[in-house]
Scaffold this motif. Sequence first.
Motif: not given
Length: 268
Positions: A4-22
């Motif tokens: 579950t944690i791996q799936t959540a992190f996978l969705k987070l790393r593919s999230n455009k908002i997360f990429e913009l924050v980085v």
Amino acid sequence: MIKTIQTAFLKLRSNKIFELVVVAVIIISALEIGAKTYDLSDAAIFILEYLDVFITIFFLCEILVRFIGEEEKKNFFKSGWNIFDTLVVVISLIPVDESEMALLARLIRIFRVLRMISIIPELRILINSLLKALPRLGYVVLLMFIIFYIYAAVGSYWFSDINQVLWGDIAISMLTLFRVMTFEDWTDIQYETMEVYRFSWIFYMTFIFFTAFAFLNMVIGIVVGVMDEEHTKERNEGQPSMLDLQKQIELLSQQVEQLTKGKPDKMP
């Protein structure tokens, strides 16, 4: 739980908002590095120190998110960009004090700006194209060096008596020719030699034609060609292969066949 944690992190790393924050944090990191080159007040230095700690911790968390979100952990380090990002983040954890590693730690913090390349796909394509073009450019560079060497030798023999500073030996002559190729006040050099050798303009015109026009256009053509190949490869990776399409068609055919068999025959 781990899945579950791996799936959540996978969705987070593919999230455009997360990429913009980085990307935003990388830009802030670049501004923070530039701000340290000025004379700052004690309060500003204090704020920048805590900002640097926050940026380092953020990058560490971001690397962990990308690593944990990777389905195959060994594949994470098969990417050169992931290795580069990990090294930059790990070395950034070195405390910046008066130790012998302080200078190295400061230099590594400067290279954090390069993480922008690993985050933005278009920049990765540009760098990958440039690296893949280097072997092809090697022969062009070698041929250009031969032309430089020949013209430098000729220029040193002919023009050394005119200006020893510019044509004293073959090494200095090559530097002078580089100045001519980049059009940095090259007409001053030409007119100086033309006062003694009237037709020396032929020497400069032919050299500029071979280097500034012919060879540089060849370099641009090679780089553009490799970039086009990289863009095509990137597009193809995002599309299903013929084998995948064939499997999908077969699966749809089987489903249609099953639905057809499952229907009762109509009475005449």
